[in-house]
Scaffold this active site. Structure first.
Site, mmCIF file in Angstrom:
data_model
loop_
_atom_site.group_PDB
_atom_site.id
_atom_site.type_symbol
_atom_site.label_atom_id
_atom_site.label_comp_id
_atom_site.label_asym_id
_atom_site.label_seq_id
_atom_site.Cartn_x
_atom_site.Cartn_y
_atom_site.Cartn_z
ATOM 1 N N SER A 39 0.838 -1.209 0.000
ATOM 2 C CA SER A 39 0.000 0.000 0.000
ATOM 3 C C SER A 39 0.870 1.254 0.000
ATOM 4 O O SER A 39 1.714 1.409 0.872
ATOM 5 C CB SER A 39 -0.862 0.057 1.264
ATOM 6 O OG SER A 39 -1.516 -1.149 1.475
ATOM 7 N N HIS A 70 -4.301 1.556 -4.455
ATOM 8 C CA HIS A 70 -3.662 0.464 -5.193
ATOM 9 C C HIS A 70 -4.057 0.619 -6.653
ATOM 10 O O HIS A 70 -5.233 0.504 -6.989
ATOM 11 C CB HIS A 70 -4.147 -0.899 -4.686
ATOM 12 C CG HIS A 70 -3.642 -1.229 -3.328
ATOM 13 N ND1 HIS A 70 -2.753 -2.233 -3.081
ATOM 14 C CD2 HIS A 70 -3.891 -0.651 -2.139
ATOM 15 C CE1 HIS A 70 -2.471 -2.261 -1.788
ATOM 16 N NE2 HIS A 70 -3.162 -1.325 -1.199
ATOM 17 N N HIS A 92 -5.599 -8.535 -1.519
ATOM 18 C CA HIS A 92 -5.614 -8.857 -0.093
ATOM 19 C C HIS A 92 -6.737 -9.832 0.215
ATOM 20 O O HIS A 92 -7.835 -9.710 -0.317
ATOM 21 C CB HIS A 92 -5.820 -7.589 0.739
ATOM 22 C CG HIS A 92 -4.728 -6.592 0.599
ATOM 23 N ND1 HIS A 92 -4.761 -5.587 -0.330
ATOM 24 C CD2 HIS A 92 -3.560 -6.450 1.277
ATOM 25 C CE1 HIS A 92 -3.661 -4.858 -0.234
ATOM 26 N NE2 HIS A 92 -2.913 -5.360 0.737
ATOM 27 N N TYR A 94 -8.428 -9.789 2.845
ATOM 28 C CA TYR A 94 -9.549 -9.077 3.483
ATOM 29 C C TYR A 94 -10.499 -8.446 2.474
ATOM 30 O O TYR A 94 -11.616 -8.062 2.819
ATOM 31 C CB TYR A 94 -9.059 -8.021 4.485
ATOM 32 C CG TYR A 94 -8.227 -6.899 3.906
ATOM 33 C CD1 TYR A 94 -8.786 -5.897 3.131
ATOM 34 C CD2 TYR A 94 -6.865 -6.837 4.156
ATOM 35 C CE1 TYR A 94 -8.023 -4.875 2.608
ATOM 36 C CE2 TYR A 94 -6.083 -5.818 3.644
ATOM 37 C CZ TYR A 94 -6.660 -4.848 2.867
ATOM 38 O OH TYR A 94 -5.902 -3.849 2.338
ATOM 39 N N GLU A 95 -10.058 -8.337 1.212
ATOM 40 C CA GLU A 95 -10.964 -7.812 0.186
ATOM 41 C C GLU A 95 -12.035 -8.827 -0.180
ATOM 42 O O GLU A 95 -12.990 -8.500 -0.884
ATOM 43 C CB GLU A 95 -10.176 -7.442 -1.075
ATOM 44 C CG GLU A 95 -9.227 -6.276 -0.888
ATOM 45 C CD GLU A 95 -8.392 -6.034 -2.132
ATOM 46 O OE1 GLU A 95 -8.905 -5.383 -3.063
ATOM 47 O OE2 GLU A 95 -7.250 -6.501 -2.188
ATOM 48 N N ALA A 122 3.274 -2.510 4.326
ATOM 49 C CA ALA A 122 3.189 -1.634 5.493
ATOM 50 C C ALA A 122 2.815 -2.528 6.671
ATOM 51 O O ALA A 122 2.028 -3.466 6.509
ATOM 52 C CB ALA A 122 2.106 -0.587 5.264
ATOM 53 N N MET A 225 -1.316 -7.388 6.985
ATOM 54 C CA MET A 225 -2.459 -8.127 6.423
ATOM 55 C C MET A 225 -2.155 -8.663 5.026
ATOM 56 O O MET A 225 -3.070 -8.808 4.208
ATOM 57 C CB MET A 225 -3.682 -7.195 6.367
ATOM 58 C CG MET A 225 -4.051 -6.568 7.691
ATOM 59 S SD MET A 225 -5.412 -5.400 7.498
ATOM 60 C CE MET A 225 -5.373 -4.560 9.089
ATOM 61 N N SER A 226 -0.891 -8.954 4.744
ATOM 62 C CA SER A 226 -0.550 -9.367 3.370
ATOM 63 C C SER A 226 0.711 -10.216 3.348
ATOM 64 O O SER A 226 1.157 -10.720 4.377
ATOM 65 C CB SER A 226 -0.341 -8.115 2.506
ATOM 66 O OG SER A 226 0.834 -7.444 2.897
ATOM 67 N N ASN A 249 3.328 2.338 11.983
ATOM 68 C CA ASN A 249 2.713 2.714 13.267
ATOM 69 C C ASN A 249 3.188 1.726 14.319
ATOM 70 O O ASN A 249 3.647 0.625 13.981
ATOM 71 C CB ASN A 249 1.175 2.655 13.164
ATOM 72 C CG ASN A 249 0.680 1.296 12.698
ATOM 73 O OD1 ASN A 249 0.877 0.915 11.540
ATOM 74 N ND2 ASN A 249 0.062 0.561 13.595
ATOM 75 N N HIS A 263 -5.786 3.871 9.316
ATOM 76 C CA HIS A 263 -5.233 3.774 7.957
ATOM 77 C C HIS A 263 -4.539 5.069 7.549
ATOM 78 O O HIS A 263 -3.560 5.060 6.797
ATOM 79 C CB HIS A 263 -6.358 3.424 6.982
ATOM 80 C CG HIS A 263 -5.870 3.015 5.626
ATOM 81 N ND1 HIS A 263 -4.904 2.047 5.435
ATOM 82 C CD2 HIS A 263 -6.204 3.448 4.375
ATOM 83 C CE1 HIS A 263 -4.668 1.907 4.143
ATOM 84 N NE2 HIS A 263 -5.439 2.742 3.482
HETATM 85 N N1 HPA Z 1 -1.817 -3.885 11.957
HETATM 86 C C1 HPA Z 1 -2.073 -4.607 10.855
HETATM 87 N N2 HPA Z 1 -1.716 -4.209 9.643
HETATM 88 C C2 HPA Z 1 -1.074 -3.058 9.519
HETATM 89 C C3 HPA Z 1 -0.773 -2.258 10.622
HETATM 90 C C4 HPA Z 1 -1.175 -2.697 11.904
HETATM 91 O O1 HPA Z 1 -0.956 -2.034 12.932
HETATM 92 N N3 HPA Z 1 -0.126 -1.160 10.147
HETATM 93 C C5 HPA Z 1 -0.030 -1.312 8.805
HETATM 94 N N4 HPA Z 1 -0.604 -2.448 8.413
#
Ligand code: HPA
Length: 288
Positions: A39, A70, A92, A94-95, A122, A225-226, A249, A263
């Protein structure tokens, strides 16, 4: 792609072959390196020279991207004189895609002749010594969806791709990792390069405090998540893998904290560090 991408759980060799043959007929480039951009990290594809660009919607049998940020393009071109193919936008779980669809492009890359897969993503930092903006060289992963029965290799095994029970203890290439650490030093990224274990959760929810604490106990340094399904499929067919997580983060592990994963913060940090990660990947490609 049609609705079956969300329901169907496997593809035949001929499906992947059809996509690969179409691409081979539509580009003269014969990449040995594939790059999957996370991302906000798709800017790397814009650095390629002598490009052939294929929107996912134009490629026979290829899935389509649904997430904002994306682009959904397969970009062939040259980076540091090396022929590459770059996914600008990944799929992903989750999509709503099934796990075989998430990894569809990787088998296409294999049939194109790709030998090395570079993945970026990320991720949230679980390791308390990591800072926002650090780049983590992925040393290993925890396939949490795999624990729950969502492994992309479930189902019939086609030996033309790989063996039934592939080894994963060498998922991330050690030699490439050593090169990456040296390259990071040379490129001025040494002060914010970390290495560690990436844990994939299915998402799309960010983690609870209890989940973050559990992942820390399990030995994960970053959570996202990937990436893991693609790496599993790439290793199954014998590709070498190099992976980087951008720590966008720090996860929340304290009930007194007012911090909330979101996000927006992920995208902001990505923007701040995208150029550094691009430079690192570019110089790695130049050495392959
Ligand atoms: N958790 C899950 N996926 C993420 C995060 C997170 O804190 N930051 C970026 N992708």
């Amino acid at each position: 792609m049609d609705a079956s991408a969300f329901g169907k759980c496997s593809y035949s060799y001929e499906d992947y072959r059809e996509t690969a043959d179409w691409l081979l007929a539509n580009t003269q480039l014969r990449p040995k390196v594939a790059i999957i951009c996370g991302s906000g990290l798709g800017g790397l594809a814009d650095l390629l020279e002598n490009r052939n660009v294929f929107p996912y919607t134009d490629i026979p049998r290829f899935p389509h991207s649904t997430v904002e940020g994306h682009a959904g393009k397969l970009v062939f071109g040259e980076l540091e004189g090396r022929q590459c193919v770059c996914m600008q936008g990944r799929f992903h779980f989750y999509e709503g895609y099934n796990i075989a669809t998430v990894t569809y492009p990787v088998r296409v890359f294999f049939l194109l002749g790709v030998e090395t897969l570079i993945v970026t993503n990320a991720a949230g930092g679980l390791n308390s010594s990591f800072n926002v903006g650090d780049i983590m060289l992925i040393r290993d992963h925890i396939n949490m969806p795999g624990f729950a029965g969502q492994n992309p290799l479930c189902g019939h095994n086609d030996e033309r791709f790989g063996v039934r029970f592939p080894c994963m203890s060498d998922a991330y290439d050690r030699e490439l990792g050593t090169m990456a650490r040296r390259t990071a030093e040379e490129q001025g990224c040494g002060s914010f390069l970390q290495q560690g274990v990436y844990c994939m959760l299915a998402g799309p929810t960010f983690e609870t405090i209890a989940e973050c604490r559990a992942l820390q106990v399990l030995g994960a340094d970053a959570v996202g998540m990937s990436t893991v399904p693609e790496v599993v499929v790439a290793r199954h067919c014998g590709m070498r893998v190099l992976g980087f997580s951008l720590i966008t983060n720090k996860v929340v592990t304290d009930y007194d904290s007012q911090q909330k994963a979101n996000h927006q913060e992920v995208l902001q940090t990505t923007e701040m560090r995208a150029k550094d990660l691009q430079r690192l990947v570019r110089h790695m490609v130049g050495q392959l």
